[in-house]
Design a protein around this motif. Sequence first.
Motif, PDB file in Angstrom:
ATOM      1  N   GLY A 193       0.796  -1.216   0.000  1.00  0.00           N
ATOM      2  CA  GLY A 193       0.000   0.000   0.000  1.00  0.00           C
ATOM      3  C   GLY A 193       0.828   1.266   0.000  1.00  0.00           C
ATOM      4  N   PHE A 194       2.150   1.124   0.024  1.00  0.00           N
ATOM      5  CA  PHE A 194       3.020   2.304   0.000  1.00  0.00           C
ATOM      6  C   PHE A 194       2.835   3.098  -1.285  1.00  0.00           C
ATOM      7  N   GLY A 195       2.967   2.433  -2.429  1.00  0.00           N
ATOM      8  CA  GLY A 195       2.965   3.140  -3.705  1.00  0.00           C
ATOM      9  C   GLY A 195       1.685   3.889  -3.986  1.00  0.00           C
ATOM     10  N   SER A 196       0.550   3.295  -3.645  1.00  0.00           N
ATOM     11  CA  SER A 196      -0.739   3.901  -3.993  1.00  0.00           C
ATOM     12  C   SER A 196      -0.966   5.212  -3.269  1.00  0.00           C
ATOM     13  N   ALA A 197      -0.420   5.354  -2.045  1.00  0.00           N
ATOM     14  CA  ALA A 197      -0.592   6.594  -1.283  1.00  0.00           C
ATOM     15  C   ALA A 197       0.566   7.555  -1.470  1.00  0.00           C
ATOM     16  N   ALA A 198       1.785   7.021  -1.611  1.00  0.00           N
ATOM     17  CA  ALA A 198       2.965   7.890  -1.727  1.00  0.00           C
ATOM     18  C   ALA A 198       2.891   8.786  -2.959  1.00  0.00           C
ATOM     19  N   ILE A 199       2.238   8.304  -4.034  1.00  0.00           N
ATOM     20  CA  ILE A 199       2.181   9.122  -5.249  1.00  0.00           C
ATOM     21  C   ILE A 199       1.323  10.375  -5.055  1.00  0.00           C
ATOM     22  N   LEU A 200       0.426  10.370  -4.074  1.00  0.00           N
ATOM     23  CA  LEU A 200      -0.353  11.590  -3.803  1.00  0.00           C
ATOM     24  C   LEU A 200       0.590  12.713  -3.394  1.00  0.00           C
ATOM     25  N   GLY A 201       1.473  12.431  -2.426  1.00  0.00           N
ATOM     26  CA  GLY A 201       2.429  13.439  -1.987  1.00  0.00           C
ATOM     27  C   GLY A 201       3.443  13.783  -3.052  1.00  0.00           C
ATOM     28  N   ALA A 202       3.877  12.763  -3.803  1.00  0.00           N
ATOM     29  CA  ALA A 202       4.893  12.986  -4.840  1.00  0.00           C
ATOM     30  C   ALA A 202       4.390  13.923  -5.926  1.00  0.00           C
ATOM     31  N   LYS A 203       3.147  13.746  -6.337  1.00  0.00           N
ATOM     32  CA  LYS A 203       2.592  14.598  -7.397  1.00  0.00           C
ATOM     33  C   LYS A 203       2.422  16.030  -6.904  1.00  0.00           C
ATOM     34  N   LEU A 204       2.066  16.202  -5.640  1.00  0.00           N
ATOM     35  CA  LEU A 204       1.977  17.554  -5.087  1.00  0.00           C
ATOM     36  C   LEU A 204       3.358  18.203  -5.028  1.00  0.00           C
ATOM     37  N   ALA A 205       4.383  17.395  -4.756  1.00  0.00           N
ATOM     38  CA  ALA A 205       5.752  17.915  -4.685  1.00  0.00           C
ATOM     39  C   ALA A 205       6.312  18.238  -6.060  1.00  0.00           C
ATOM     40  N   ALA A 206       5.855  17.508  -7.074  1.00  0.00           N
ATOM     41  CA  ALA A 206       6.385  17.694  -8.437  1.00  0.00           C
ATOM     42  C   ALA A 206       5.227  17.734  -9.434  1.00  0.00           C
ATOM     43  N   PRO A 207       4.439  18.805  -9.416  1.00  0.00           N
ATOM     44  CA  PRO A 207       3.228  18.861 -10.247  1.00  0.00           C
ATOM     45  C   PRO A 207       3.494  18.800 -11.743  1.00  0.00           C
ATOM     46  N   ALA A 255     -10.236   8.482  -3.311  1.00  0.00           N
ATOM     47  CA  ALA A 255     -11.055   9.615  -2.859  1.00  0.00           C
ATOM     48  C   ALA A 255     -10.196  10.857  -2.650  1.00  0.00           C
ATOM     49  N   ALA A 256      -9.027  10.658  -2.036  1.00  0.00           N
ATOM     50  CA  ALA A 256      -8.139  11.804  -1.805  1.00  0.00           C
ATOM     51  C   ALA A 256      -7.684  12.419  -3.118  1.00  0.00           C
ATOM     52  N   ALA A 257      -7.391  11.584  -4.112  1.00  0.00           N
ATOM     53  CA  ALA A 257      -6.944  12.098  -5.407  1.00  0.00           C
ATOM     54  C   ALA A 257      -8.014  12.947  -6.070  1.00  0.00           C
ATOM     55  N   VAL A 258      -9.260  12.519  -5.952  1.00  0.00           N
ATOM     56  CA  VAL A 258     -10.359  13.276  -6.558  1.00  0.00           C
ATOM     57  C   VAL A 258     -10.607  14.565  -5.781  1.00  0.00           C
ATOM     58  N   GLU A 259     -10.703  14.459  -4.460  1.00  0.00           N
ATOM     59  CA  GLU A 259     -11.001  15.637  -3.635  1.00  0.00           C
ATOM     60  C   GLU A 259      -9.922  16.708  -3.747  1.00  0.00           C
ATOM     61  N   GLN A 260      -8.681  16.270  -3.849  1.00  0.00           N
ATOM     62  CA  GLN A 260      -7.563  17.229  -3.879  1.00  0.00           C
ATOM     63  C   GLN A 260      -7.080  17.500  -5.299  1.00  0.00           C
ATOM     64  N   ASN A 261      -7.721  16.875  -6.293  1.00  0.00           N
ATOM     65  CA  ASN A 261      -7.354  17.064  -7.707  1.00  0.00           C
ATOM     66  C   ASN A 261      -5.866  16.762  -7.943  1.00  0.00           C
ATOM     67  N   ILE A 262      -5.493  15.519  -7.622  1.00  0.00           N
ATOM     68  CA  ILE A 262      -4.109  15.068  -7.773  1.00  0.00           C
ATOM     69  C   ILE A 262      -4.052  14.079  -8.940  1.00  0.00           C
ATOM     70  N   PRO A 263      -3.560  14.498 -10.090  1.00  0.00           N
ATOM     71  CA  PRO A 263      -3.601  13.656 -11.297  1.00  0.00           C
ATOM     72  C   PRO A 263      -2.443  12.664 -11.390  1.00  0.00           C
ATOM     73  N   CYS A 264      -2.502  11.610 -10.571  1.00  0.00           N
ATOM     74  CA  CYS A 264      -1.490  10.555 -10.646  1.00  0.00           C
ATOM     75  C   CYS A 264      -2.136   9.292 -11.218  1.00  0.00           C
TER      76      CYS A 264
END
Length: 599
Positions: free
Chosen positions: A432-446, A467-476
């Motif tokens: 489950g690391f990869g699926s959540a870590a990319i949320l932070g990574a995309k915010l760090a490197a848009p 859900a977090a990706a949709v709510e925060q508009n994180i396109p990973c």
Amino acid sequence: MKKLISYQLVDYLERRGVEYVFGLCGHTVIALLDAMKDSKLKYISVRHEQIASTAADGYARVTKKASVCMTHLGPGLTNAVTGVANAATDNIPMVVIAGDVPSYYYGKHPHQEINMHCDGSQYDIFKPFVKRAWRLDTPELLPEILDKAFRLAESGRPGPVLISIPMDMFSREIDDSNFERTYKDSHETVKPTLQKETAIQIAKKLIDAENPLIHIGGHTVYSGATKELTELVEFLDLPVTRSLMGQGGISDTHPLFVGTTGFWGTYFVNGKSSTADLVLAVGTRMKEADASSWYEGISFSQKSRFIQIDIDPEEIGRNYPVEIGAVADPKLALAAILEAAKELKPEGINRPELRAEIAKYRAEFKASNKAISDDGRFPMTPQRILKDVREVFPTDGLIFTDVGWNKNGVSQQFDITEPDTIFHPGGLATMGFGSAAILGAKLAAPDKKVITLIGDGGFGTNPSVLAAAVEQNIPCVWVIMNNGAFGTIAGLEGGAYGHSFGTIFHTPDGEKYNPDWAEVAKAYGVKSKKITSADEFKGAFEEAINANVPYLLDVPMENIPVPTDGIWNINDIYNPKENVVEGKLVSGEATRFAHVATK
């Protein structure tokens, strides 16, 4: 002037340059949420605290600065444990701010308190894996604790720290003069380098050695040492091996890069590292998977002479005795050794036979995988998935793996040519690391493409990342390598016991079962596609990474084990051998495992 602690904490984070706070609400932290509401901080709300701590981990890996994770007390803190512990074992800086019970109710069983063995001891939960855990007992001490927390998280061997704050403290007022020290405290800590005499000594040993080798680990990458490493390697023509976490420290296509050592290493790679007369180990802890459970002569040998450079003195000589042990930042140390080498031997060293040998091995290894990488069968082979991803994904895009083929196979077979573009969960190996870590990574490197290669078992641990990706508009992009199982463990159990009980996903009557992850994603509002043929995947993947929206691909895959010539002690535990006793090869029996570089 007096001001609420909650607002002063937010002011401090803004001055510190913190942009995002990853967290989940609870009654102990709503005062902090109130202070963040109109601040410059961006609050990334998620549906589970493990997602918050892991997203914060991903953010810190990309920025190389301490991220901030906020949790509620009790179950909030315990839910965050795995993500924080994963960051700790991979040396990722993070400041965790946790709400706690009111300070005047310690031990009275207030709502959600944990106090089985000691009152007011919530912060004890994190002590085994954070660098330091503070409990705020006096509000005036918060400024000092904050400065200490960020400095400790980012300096030395980086890692998470915890600040546990009773909820009543957030609502107390103190004079803002208490925060004057935070305007004076520097935000950077100067890293140590090698003394010139030590650099010369190391350079001379590398020059004089008949068969030297450099072995790199994750902190070599984290310190940004790729340029210095590559220049030193090319000047003295030194072969390079790496740990899993060392991927990206030097280009996987460099003519002097040999490969990954350890359990996932091949005979050739392990042979090169185990027969070196001198090993310069840089930024690596020489851990079990990378050192073939420390079996003598498999990945490394105590017949070799070792020089170890690490930022953490506790790691020097931990697993192999060293001729020289040096506490230094890898980037600075390698630069110093290169400078010394140029003074000692201005003409450098050329080893054309070594380069030819490595080139021959790599060509043969790639050729041996070509057929299965090109195979059009469906469900797809993992090798075909990796080949198609590499052909489409930009070399500067960010890839986060998870646990299984997507980590071990990528380290072995997937060429990374640019530093800081591949991120593995190495120490804790958390599903489950990869699926959540990319949320932070995309915010760090848009501006970067950001994906995870993850198994269906790993993704299924916490699908609310969607859900977090949709709510925060994180396109990973999530690429689910779906083999309907905890595949690595299924293979291990099958090899040891001849069955796969408890590892294959099915109903009680034995019928294969798995959620349709593409449909699940659609229910969350995420664009998705379930791949139906091998030839469909490449185009669908290209569409996904260019869509600029959250996108999930469910890719049916065969459960094919990652090929390996390495040794791992767990296999000998499950299948005891006469010449292995308590993790050691019995004297005189090592030849059965001996690796020869030309094999």
